[in-house]
Structure formats: C-alpha cells, structure tokens
Write a protein that holds these residues in place. Sequence first.
Motif, PDB file in Angstrom:
ATOM      1  N   ALA A 162      35.650  33.153 -67.060  1.00 12.09           N
ATOM      2  CA  ALA A 162      35.272  34.413 -66.439  1.00 12.09           C
ATOM      3  C   ALA A 162      35.989  34.609 -65.107  1.00 12.09           C
ATOM      4  O   ALA A 162      36.439  35.715 -64.780  1.00 12.09           O
ATOM      5  CB  ALA A 162      33.754  34.457 -66.237  1.00 12.09           C
ATOM      6  N   VAL A 163      36.106  33.546 -64.333  1.00 12.72           N
ATOM      7  CA  VAL A 163      36.806  33.625 -63.047  1.00 12.72           C
ATOM      8  C   VAL A 163      38.273  33.972 -63.265  1.00 12.72           C
ATOM      9  O   VAL A 163      38.834  34.848 -62.601  1.00 12.72           O
ATOM     10  CB  VAL A 163      36.663  32.298 -62.272  1.00 12.72           C
ATOM     11  CG1 VAL A 163      37.569  32.282 -61.044  1.00 12.72           C
ATOM     12  CG2 VAL A 163      35.215  32.074 -61.864  1.00 12.72           C
ATOM     13  N   GLU A 164      38.920  33.304 -64.205  1.00 10.27           N
ATOM     14  CA  GLU A 164      40.331  33.552 -64.452  1.00 10.27           C
ATOM     15  C   GLU A 164      40.562  34.949 -65.014  1.00 10.27           C
ATOM     16  O   GLU A 164      41.542  35.611 -64.672  1.00 10.27           O
ATOM     17  CB  GLU A 164      40.885  32.495 -65.414  1.00 10.27           C
ATOM     18  CG  GLU A 164      42.361  32.653 -65.738  1.00 10.27           C
ATOM     19  CD  GLU A 164      43.250  32.649 -64.508  1.00 10.27           C
ATOM     20  OE1 GLU A 164      44.332  33.279 -64.572  1.00 10.27           O
ATOM     21  OE2 GLU A 164      42.881  32.050 -63.478  1.00 10.27           O
ATOM     22  N   LEU A 165      39.657  35.429 -65.869  1.00  8.72           N
ATOM     23  CA  LEU A 165      39.810  36.774 -66.405  1.00  8.72           C
ATOM     24  C   LEU A 165      39.694  37.814 -65.301  1.00  8.72           C
ATOM     25  O   LEU A 165      40.474  38.768 -65.234  1.00  8.72           O
ATOM     26  CB  LEU A 165      38.771  37.035 -67.493  1.00  8.72           C
ATOM     27  CG  LEU A 165      38.974  38.327 -68.303  1.00  8.72           C
ATOM     28  CD1 LEU A 165      38.558  38.140 -69.746  1.00  8.72           C
ATOM     29  CD2 LEU A 165      38.186  39.491 -67.682  1.00  8.72           C
ATOM     30  N   ALA A 166      38.705  37.637 -64.413  1.00 11.20           N
ATOM     31  CA  ALA A 166      38.540  38.578 -63.301  1.00 11.20           C
ATOM     32  C   ALA A 166      39.762  38.559 -62.392  1.00 11.20           C
ATOM     33  O   ALA A 166      40.269  39.616 -61.988  1.00 11.20           O
ATOM     34  CB  ALA A 166      37.274  38.236 -62.512  1.00 11.20           C
ATOM     35  N   ARG A 167      40.257  37.364 -62.073  1.00 15.55           N
ATOM     36  CA  ARG A 167      41.446  37.276 -61.218  1.00 15.55           C
ATOM     37  C   ARG A 167      42.627  38.021 -61.852  1.00 15.55           C
ATOM     38  O   ARG A 167      43.312  38.807 -61.194  1.00 15.55           O
ATOM     39  CB  ARG A 167      41.822  35.811 -60.992  1.00 15.55           C
ATOM     40  CG  ARG A 167      42.988  35.614 -60.014  1.00 15.55           C
ATOM     41  CD  ARG A 167      43.751  34.329 -60.285  1.00 15.55           C
ATOM     42  NE  ARG A 167      44.322  34.301 -61.627  1.00 15.55           N
ATOM     43  CZ  ARG A 167      45.434  34.980 -61.976  1.00 15.55           C
ATOM     44  NH1 ARG A 167      46.071  35.733 -61.095  1.00 15.55           N
ATOM     45  NH2 ARG A 167      45.869  34.917 -63.219  1.00 15.55           N
ATOM     46  N   GLY A 168      42.868  37.788 -63.126  1.00 17.50           N
ATOM     47  CA  GLY A 168      43.971  38.449 -63.797  1.00 17.50           C
ATOM     48  C   GLY A 168      43.797  39.955 -63.884  1.00 17.50           C
ATOM     49  O   GLY A 168      44.767  40.714 -63.757  1.00 17.50           O
ATOM     50  N   PHE A 169      42.556  40.395 -64.091  1.00 18.71           N
ATOM     51  CA  PHE A 169      42.289  41.830 -64.175  1.00 18.71           C
ATOM     52  C   PHE A 169      42.567  42.518 -62.847  1.00 18.71           C
ATOM     53  O   PHE A 169      43.228  43.567 -62.793  1.00 18.71           O
ATOM     54  CB  PHE A 169      40.844  42.058 -64.605  1.00 18.71           C
ATOM     55  CG  PHE A 169      40.421  43.501 -64.618  1.00 18.71           C
ATOM     56  CD1 PHE A 169      41.099  44.428 -65.390  1.00 18.71           C
ATOM     57  CD2 PHE A 169      39.344  43.937 -63.853  1.00 18.71           C
ATOM     58  CE1 PHE A 169      40.715  45.771 -65.406  1.00 18.71           C
ATOM     59  CE2 PHE A 169      38.955  45.262 -63.871  1.00 18.71           C
ATOM     60  CZ  PHE A 169      39.640  46.185 -64.646  1.00 18.71           C
ATOM     61  N   TYR A 170      42.096  41.949 -61.752  1.00 16.55           N
ATOM     62  CA  TYR A 170      42.348  42.548 -60.444  1.00 16.55           C
ATOM     63  C   TYR A 170      43.833  42.553 -60.119  1.00 16.55           C
ATOM     64  O   TYR A 170      44.355  43.515 -59.538  1.00 16.55           O
ATOM     65  CB  TYR A 170      41.574  41.802 -59.358  1.00 16.55           C
ATOM     66  CG  TYR A 170      40.071  41.973 -59.428  1.00 16.55           C
ATOM     67  CD1 TYR A 170      39.494  43.228 -59.551  1.00 16.55           C
ATOM     68  CD2 TYR A 170      39.221  40.867 -59.369  1.00 16.55           C
ATOM     69  CE1 TYR A 170      38.117  43.387 -59.615  1.00 16.55           C
ATOM     70  CE2 TYR A 170      37.847  41.011 -59.424  1.00 16.55           C
ATOM     71  CZ  TYR A 170      37.299  42.277 -59.554  1.00 16.55           C
ATOM     72  OH  TYR A 170      35.934  42.423 -59.617  1.00 16.55           O
ATOM     73  N   GLU A 171      44.524  41.501 -60.499  1.00 17.45           N
ATOM     74  CA  GLU A 171      45.970  41.440 -60.267  1.00 17.45           C
ATOM     75  C   GLU A 171      46.683  42.527 -61.067  1.00 17.45           C
ATOM     76  O   GLU A 171      47.650  43.135 -60.587  1.00 17.45           O
ATOM     77  CB  GLU A 171      46.493  40.056 -60.650  1.00 17.45           C
ATOM     78  CG  GLU A 171      47.797  39.686 -59.996  1.00 17.45           C
ATOM     79  CD  GLU A 171      48.044  38.187 -60.060  1.00 17.45           C
ATOM     80  OE1 GLU A 171      48.084  37.642 -61.190  1.00 17.45           O
ATOM     81  OE2 GLU A 171      48.170  37.570 -58.991  1.00 17.45           O
TER      82      GLU A 171
END
Length: 312
Positions: A162-171
Amino acid sequence: MTQATIRTVAVIGTGLIGTGWAALFRHAGLAVRAWDPAPGTAAALAGRLAALDRDLDAAGIPGAPGGTLSVHASLEDAVAGADFVQENGPERLDLKQETLAAIDRAAAAHAVIASSSSALRVSDMQSACARPGRVVLGHPFNPSHLMPLVEVAGGEATGPGAVELARGFYERLGKRPVVLAREVPGHLALRLMAAMWREAIHLVADGVATAEDVDRAFMYGPAPKWALQGSFLSNHLGAGDAGMEAFLDRFGDTYQRLWDDLGTARLDRATAERVVIETERSARGRTTAQLREERDRGLPEMLKVLHRHASL
C-alpha cells in the motif's frame, strides 16, 4: 492493482486541502468523486476549481484529458468504485478514526485509503478499520494542488504494498513523495519547519532581529539553494570540491557550538503577542488575502524552476 491502473479517486472532505487534491486529480485525467458533510459543497467546488486549474497550467504541471468531477450525497456513494481514496477531514484523532473506518467499510477491497493528516500517526488512525493494511499517510503541503511534496507512511498494520502504491501514484501526478521508514509525530517536513521556526521565534523574542529580518535571512540566504538541493547536498558543496567530509571537518565544531546555543522558545502569552505584533508589522498593512495572492502569483514560476533544475 498498480498505480498505473488507478482511474477513479474519491476525495473525502473538500476544504482547502481536499479541493486542491480534487483539482489536481481531475487535471491528471482521473474521475474524481467528492463528498463533504458541509452544505453547498458542489457550488463551493465549482466556484474554486477554475482558479486552481489556472494555477496548475501556470506551474506547468502535466495534465491529461478526460478528467471529471462529481459531488455525491454520502461518503458511501463517493467511495463506491474508487481505486484510491484521499481523506481530508479535521485534524482530530476521533474523527479520523471514525471517517477512515466508514471509508474502509464502503470502499472496494482493492482501494488504497490515504489520509492527509498533518501530524497524526497512521497506527492510531487505522486502529478502527477492519482492513487497516490499506491505510497510509498521504500528507500534502498547502496549497495542495501545487506544492510538490507528499509525505507517505504506513502504520503498524499497513501492508508494504500500500505504501509503495501510494508513493508511485503521487509520483505519477507530478508530486515529489518522501517515504518515512518509521512513524514520528509531525512526520518529516513539519518537524524540520518546527525546528527552524522555534529558533526564529527565539531570535525575535530575544530581541536579536525583527520578524521581517528573520524571514529575509532565510528567504535570501539558505532558501534558494535548499530549494534546489536541500541541506545535505548544499553543505556537500560548502567546502569546495572536497565534499561533505571536508565540510564537517571544517565547520562541524561551529555547528556544534551553534546547536548548543540555540534557543528553547515557548509560545507563552507574551511571546505569542510579540510574534503577532512583529508579523503584522512585517505585513505592512497587506491583508491575508493580498499576501496569499502575492504568494500564489509567484509560486507557479518558482515551481517551474524546481521541476527543471532540482537535484532530487
């Protein structure tokens, strides 16, 4: 689900921060489903989005066609079918727990739930959720549609995906996310700001300088270089070509003496009154609306420079 497959985003809470998120998501070509308990949400959003769209264009933030915005009558309706949920409620733990639990009950199983909380721990906010593994921190800076930083963190029950998905989405949206490896109150940037502002208030309260000169010292001293390269890389260049090791050898003792002499300002009544008086003097009669307009006129140009030249 991956960040690339996120197509529908729910925005829960459409105050200052939530409206900025809604504008950015729509600008990026996403379907945005919004809800706020306050009456007149649809009219308020419609009245503000055109100006935010102009800001995004002026800052050169990449957009995509096809973005939509719909306002819904209930939280449950808004999160239905959303791939990602951005919660922006008041900064009260009990309300965050209640709101995130309601989102968790209504959202599709694959959806990631992010909170814009500025200081609360994810572990505390996710504690009432049946599926806390998908709850993360997604804390923007104001104005949220323009400022690049988003702080991302998980709680004790958050899954790493979930953390990695959120980071990638914001990027993907053009943001510059940072990921906290461990939860701390106030996250990352607010703690850095708090440390700087504590010394700024100490210097004003101690009669060393006016609030205006303290602000000028930061604006025209470290701020431009720090904006492009941050504090570590800026100091890495502070001893010529020899790098950080030489910088620490040359200036480490000086910094230690300064740290030992830094103030411990307290926001008691007398200090608060001094800060208010000094700040109003620095404003020179300009209203907060005028100061905000000045900031927002210059911010897009500064952000374009950052996007072109920042080292990180």
